[in-house]
Motif scaffolding. Structure first.
Motif, PDB file in Angstrom:
ATOM      1  N   ALA A  13      -1.400   5.025  12.042  1.00 10.79           N
ATOM      2  CA  ALA A  13      -2.136   5.400  10.831  1.00 10.79           C
ATOM      3  C   ALA A  13      -1.181   5.662   9.663  1.00 10.79           C
ATOM      4  CB  ALA A  13      -2.995   6.633  11.102  1.00 10.79           C
ATOM      5  N   ILE A  14      -0.052   6.293   9.936  1.00  4.50           N
ATOM      6  CA  ILE A  14       0.938   6.504   8.874  1.00  4.50           C
ATOM      7  C   ILE A  14       1.481   5.158   8.405  1.00  4.50           C
ATOM      8  CG2 ILE A  14       3.231   7.460   8.379  1.00  4.50           C
ATOM      9  CD1 ILE A  14       2.487   9.791  10.249  1.00  4.50           C
ATOM     10  N   GLY A  15       1.673   4.218   9.318  1.00  2.00           N
ATOM     11  CA  GLY A  15       2.109   2.876   8.945  1.00  2.00           C
ATOM     12  C   GLY A  15       1.104   2.194   8.036  1.00  2.00           C
ATOM     13  N   ILE A  19       1.822   1.034   4.160  1.00  2.00           N
ATOM     14  CA  ILE A  19       1.584  -0.346   3.741  1.00  2.00           C
ATOM     15  C   ILE A  19       0.621  -0.376   2.558  1.00  2.00           C
ATOM     16  CG2 ILE A  19       0.513  -2.527   4.432  1.00  2.00           C
ATOM     17  CD1 ILE A  19       1.639  -1.972   7.268  1.00  2.00           C
ATOM     18  N   GLY A  20      -0.443   0.394   2.659  1.00  2.00           N
ATOM     19  CA  GLY A  20      -1.418   0.425   1.572  1.00  2.00           C
ATOM     20  C   GLY A  20      -0.840   0.949   0.272  1.00  2.00           C
ATOM     21  N   LEU A  21      -0.002   1.966   0.353  1.00  2.00           N
ATOM     22  CA  LEU A  21       0.597   2.519  -0.862  1.00  2.00           C
ATOM     23  C   LEU A  21       1.638   1.591  -1.476  1.00  2.00           C
ATOM     24  CD1 LEU A  21       1.025   6.259   0.197  1.00  2.00           C
ATOM     25  CD2 LEU A  21      -0.634   5.309  -1.414  1.00  2.00           C
ATOM     26  N   THR A  25       2.876  -1.685  -5.601  1.00  2.00           N
ATOM     27  CA  THR A  25       4.241  -1.844  -6.105  1.00  2.00           C
ATOM     28  C   THR A  25       4.727  -3.264  -5.879  1.00  2.00           C
ATOM     29  OG1 THR A  25       4.710   0.465  -5.606  1.00  2.00           O
ATOM     30  CG2 THR A  25       6.601  -0.979  -5.930  1.00  2.00           C
ATOM     31  N   LEU A  26       4.443  -3.818  -4.710  1.00  2.00           N
ATOM     32  CA  LEU A  26       4.894  -5.178  -4.423  1.00  2.00           C
ATOM     33  C   LEU A  26       4.176  -6.215  -5.282  1.00  2.00           C
ATOM     34  CD1 LEU A  26       5.204  -5.068  -0.538  1.00  2.00           C
ATOM     35  CD2 LEU A  26       7.024  -4.980  -2.237  1.00  2.00           C
ATOM     36  N   VAL A  27       2.881  -6.045  -5.464  1.00  2.00           N
ATOM     37  CA  VAL A  27       2.125  -6.998  -6.288  1.00  2.00           C
ATOM     38  C   VAL A  27       2.579  -6.923  -7.740  1.00  2.00           C
ATOM     39  CG1 VAL A  27      -0.183  -7.536  -7.190  1.00  2.00           C
ATOM     40  CG2 VAL A  27       0.139  -7.119  -4.756  1.00  2.00           C
ATOM     41  N   SER A  28       2.744  -5.722  -8.273  1.00  2.00           N
ATOM     42  CA  SER A  28       3.196  -5.615  -9.666  1.00  2.00           C
ATOM     43  C   SER A  28       4.615  -6.137  -9.810  1.00  2.00           C
ATOM     44  CB  SER A  28       3.104  -4.170 -10.154  1.00  2.00           C
ATOM     45  OG  SER A  28       4.035  -3.352  -9.480  1.00  2.00           O
ATOM     46  N   GLY A  29       5.452  -5.935  -8.811  1.00  2.00           N
ATOM     47  CA  GLY A  29       6.810  -6.478  -8.857  1.00  2.00           C
ATOM     48  C   GLY A  29       6.818  -7.989  -8.847  1.00  2.00           C
ATOM     49  N   GLY A  62       9.630  -0.103  -2.942  1.00  2.00           N
ATOM     50  CA  GLY A  62       8.310  -0.519  -2.460  1.00  2.00           C
ATOM     51  C   GLY A  62       8.410  -1.473  -1.283  1.00  2.00           C
ATOM     52  N   ALA A  63       9.381  -2.392  -1.352  1.00  2.00           N
ATOM     53  CA  ALA A  63       9.584  -3.325  -0.240  1.00  2.00           C
ATOM     54  C   ALA A  63      10.064  -2.589   1.011  1.00  2.00           C
ATOM     55  CB  ALA A  63      10.581  -4.408  -0.642  1.00  2.00           C
ATOM     56  N   ALA A  64      10.965  -1.629   0.842  1.00  2.00           N
ATOM     57  CA  ALA A  64      11.446  -0.847   1.983  1.00  2.00           C
ATOM     58  C   ALA A  64      10.304  -0.029   2.595  1.00  2.00           C
ATOM     59  CB  ALA A  64      12.589   0.074   1.552  1.00  2.00           C
ATOM     60  N   GLN A  65       9.450   0.531   1.761  1.00  2.00           N
ATOM     61  CA  GLN A  65       8.293   1.282   2.241  1.00  2.00           C
ATOM     62  C   GLN A  65       7.353   0.368   3.017  1.00  2.00           C
ATOM     63  OE1 GLN A  65       6.226   3.297  -0.891  1.00  2.00           O
ATOM     64  NE2 GLN A  65       4.528   3.887   0.409  1.00  2.00           N
ATOM     65  N   PHE A  66       7.143  -0.850   2.527  1.00  2.00           N
ATOM     66  CA  PHE A  66       6.286  -1.818   3.203  1.00  2.00           C
ATOM     67  C   PHE A  66       6.852  -2.183   4.574  1.00  2.00           C
ATOM     68  CE2 PHE A  66       4.916  -6.190   4.057  1.00  2.00           C
ATOM     69  CZ  PHE A  66       3.543  -6.038   3.977  1.00  2.00           C
ATOM     70  N   VAL A  67       8.156  -2.444   4.644  1.00  2.00           N
ATOM     71  CA  VAL A  67       8.792  -2.815   5.914  1.00  2.00           C
ATOM     72  C   VAL A  67       8.721  -1.658   6.911  1.00  2.00           C
ATOM     73  CG1 VAL A  67      11.009  -3.402   6.975  1.00  2.00           C
ATOM     74  CG2 VAL A  67      10.264  -4.583   4.907  1.00  2.00           C
ATOM     75  N   PHE A  68       8.978  -0.432   6.454  1.00  2.00           N
ATOM     76  CA  PHE A  68       8.896   0.726   7.342  1.00  2.00           C
ATOM     77  C   PHE A  68       7.457   0.944   7.816  1.00  2.00           C
ATOM     78  CE2 PHE A  68       8.857   5.368   8.216  1.00  2.00           C
ATOM     79  CZ  PHE A  68       9.741   5.339   9.277  1.00  2.00           C
ATOM     80  N   GLY A  69       6.493   0.710   6.933  1.00  2.00           N
ATOM     81  CA  GLY A  69       5.085   0.807   7.329  1.00  2.00           C
ATOM     82  C   GLY A  69       4.735  -0.216   8.397  1.00  2.00           C
ATOM     83  N   LEU A  70       5.252  -1.445   8.265  1.00  2.00           N
ATOM     84  CA  LEU A  70       5.034  -2.458   9.299  1.00  2.00           C
ATOM     85  C   LEU A  70       5.661  -2.033  10.627  1.00  2.00           C
ATOM     86  CD1 LEU A  70       5.578  -5.854   7.449  1.00  2.00           C
ATOM     87  CD2 LEU A  70       3.443  -4.933   8.361  1.00  2.00           C
TER      88      LEU A  70
END
Length: 121
Positions: A13-15, A19-21, A25-29, A62-70
């Motif tokens: 759930a934290i992942g 990912i959602g948060l 950031t990734l889309v705007s980037g 944002g990318a690092a947060q996405f990878v950690f969420g995955l």
């Protein structure tokens, strides 16, 4: 449900949350980089030369947060094993600690244990 299962669900759930948060950031980037490339290639007036100096850390985070969420979503095995050691055998049905049991059945719920007592589930 065993504590390890609950912990894995919370990690998952934290992942999902991370990912959602990070998606915005990734889309705007990606949009910003795309627009900067179009402006650069067409010689447009709106090219921002400070993009590489000031804004890339935000998108990298944002990318690092996405990878950690995955990583968390797909198990986070290292974290789970550090928090809940997997070296103790548990009953696959009730989660009873079988480290002091020698029988073929779980002393707590009576389920037949397949294979060794030392196997984890």
């Amino acid at each position: 449900m065993k504590h390890k299962t609950w912990f894995r669900l919370v990690i998952k759930a934290i992942g999902v949350l991370l990912i959602g948060l990070s998606i915005t950031t990734l889309v705007s980037g990606l949009l910003h980089v795309g627009l900067q490339l179009i402006a650069l290639l067409t010689g447009g007036f709106f090219f921002d030369s400070t993009f590489l100096e000031y804004q890339w850390p935000h998108y990298f985070g944002g990318a690092a947060q996405f990878v950690f969420g995955l990583y968390l979503f797909f198990g986070g095995k290292w974290i789970v094993n550090k928090v809940i050691p997997s070296n103790r055998p548990y009953c696959p049905e009730c989660g009873y600690d079988l480290s002091k049991s020698n029988g073929a059945n779980c002393p707590e719920c009576g389920v037949a244990l397949a294979g060794e007592v030392g196997s984890n589930s």
